[in-house]
Design an enzyme around this catalytic site. Structure first.
Site, PDB file in Angstrom:
ATOM      1  N   ARG A 119      -0.781  -1.659  -3.605  1.00  0.00           N
ATOM      2  CA  ARG A 119      -0.826  -0.548  -2.664  1.00  0.00           C
ATOM      3  C   ARG A 119       0.580  -0.165  -2.232  1.00  0.00           C
ATOM      4  NH1 ARG A 119      -2.205  -0.578   3.243  1.00  0.00           N
ATOM      5  NH2 ARG A 119      -2.938   1.512   3.741  1.00  0.00           N
ATOM      6  N   LYS A 184      -4.051 -13.850   0.831  1.00  0.00           N
ATOM      7  CA  LYS A 184      -4.439 -12.803  -0.121  1.00  0.00           C
ATOM      8  C   LYS A 184      -4.799 -13.393  -1.474  1.00  0.00           C
ATOM      9  CE  LYS A 184      -3.117  -8.321  -2.023  1.00  0.00           C
ATOM     10  NZ  LYS A 184      -2.168  -7.202  -1.976  1.00  0.00           N
ATOM     11  N   ARG A 318      -2.143  -5.569  10.518  1.00  0.00           N
ATOM     12  CA  ARG A 318      -1.676  -6.956  10.641  1.00  0.00           C
ATOM     13  C   ARG A 318      -2.331  -7.621  11.841  1.00  0.00           C
ATOM     14  NH1 ARG A 318       3.601  -6.537   8.313  1.00  0.00           N
ATOM     15  NH2 ARG A 318       3.307  -5.262   6.443  1.00  0.00           N
TER      16      ARG A 318
END
Length: 321
Positions: A119, A184, A318
């Site tokens: 992204r 992630k 975040r």
């Protein structure tokens, strides 16, 4: 798109088990000299594949590899073709460059990308054979407006496939990341080409970390997870087929019902639900309580001014701590 030559492929097939193979054994199987073996080993190392050699023992890989196998993929999938390659700059770029060529659900899988993107143009690191790297073509007859919230539905589909294989601790981060144990694990990149009111071409890129070395993880710019952390023995080709099939099913459902068909599961998996977060919008930082998504996939944030809506794009979400 690049394939390994027959000798490289045969050598890698031998070494994939992670055991030592002597030069004599390799030479006999491949029908080549010791000097030619050295050249083939060098060519594999140039792809970033770690091959160890010890005098008296032979050659072995640093870690075993499960290589993509088109025959196994075909056994578990029907319908649109699935293509595999060894090295490619970017599966998304490859498919976007020839949109008229593909059938709905047609896929390209790669062992390694040299110019993969995440992204906002971020680089996607992809060591050889260590990830699920795939792009799939789809199209929507109702134009780009019909793609609203699509990346969120894709995230749900990927988690469905992984959970069905026994993986746990998975969650989703708006708008298009998959986490495991709050690190992630996977990313999604949806690219489109469409005229206003016309056919919408989509290329859906998915990268999932399967088995990364400690050295690779140390080079990454954020905490990352990989599926090998969990004690589950899953064949890479069967896993790939499961993700592809679940994604095809999800895209067909999305066409019929839109994001509404995925909202309940998204809410179950949403990593930040009802938690304090900060939204980074350029130089601006907005703090509040994350309230999930609406029916169009927009992010909802409650701050002192009430509940605000944020669309994807140049926004980062975040944890606020």
């Amino acid at each position: 798109m690049k394939q390994l030559n027959s000798r490289q492929q045969a050598l890698l097939n031998m070494l994939a088990d992670g055991n030592f193979h002597s030069g004599e054994q390799i030479g006999t199987v491949l029908g080549i000299s010791r000097a030619a073996i050295s050249q083939q080993i060098k060519s594999l190392r140039q792809l970033g594949i770690e091959v160890f050699s010890i005098t008296g023992k032979g050659y072995r890989l640093n870690t075993p590899l499960q290589l993509l196998n088109p025959d196994i993929l075909r056994q578990h999938l029907s319908g649109a073709p699935v293509h595999t390659c060894a090295v490619i700059d970017s599966t998304n770029h490859y498919m976007m460059a020839q949109l008229d060529r593909w059938q709905k659900g047609e896929c390209v899988l790669a062992e390694m990308q040299t110019a993969g993107r995440g992204r906002r143009g971020r680089q996607w690191h992809s060591p050889f054979g260590s990830q699920f790297i795939m792009s799939m073509y789809w199209r929507l007859d109702d134009g780009p407006g019909a793609a609203m919230g699509l990346s969120l539905a894709i995230g749900v589909a990927v988690v469905r496939a992984l959970e069905a294989q026994g993986y746990h601790g998975l969650s989703l981060k708006w708008p298009n990341d998959i986490y495991m144990s709050r690190r992630k694990l996977a990313g999604i990149l949806v690219e489109m080409s469409a005229a206003v009111g016309g056919l919408c071409h989509l290329v859906i890129g998915i990268g999932i970390n399967l088995n990364l070395s400690d050295e690779v993880i140390a080079q990454l710019d954020q905490p990352c997870a990989h599926l090998a952390e969990q004690p589950i023995m899953v064949d890479r080709n069967r896993l790939s087929a499961a993700v592809i099939q679940e994604l095809r099913n999800a895209l067909a459902l999305f066409e019929r019902q839109g994001l509404s068909a995925f909202l309940t599961e998204w809410n179950r998996l949403d990593m930040f639900m009802q938690q304090p977060v900060k939204v980074l919008l350029g130089e601006q930082v907005i703090q509040g309580i994350y309230c999930g998504i609406d029916t169009e996939g927009n992010m909802l944030l409650q701050d002192k001014d009430g509940v605000r809506k944020f669309v994807g794009g140049e926004i980062s979400l975040r944890a606020d701590h």
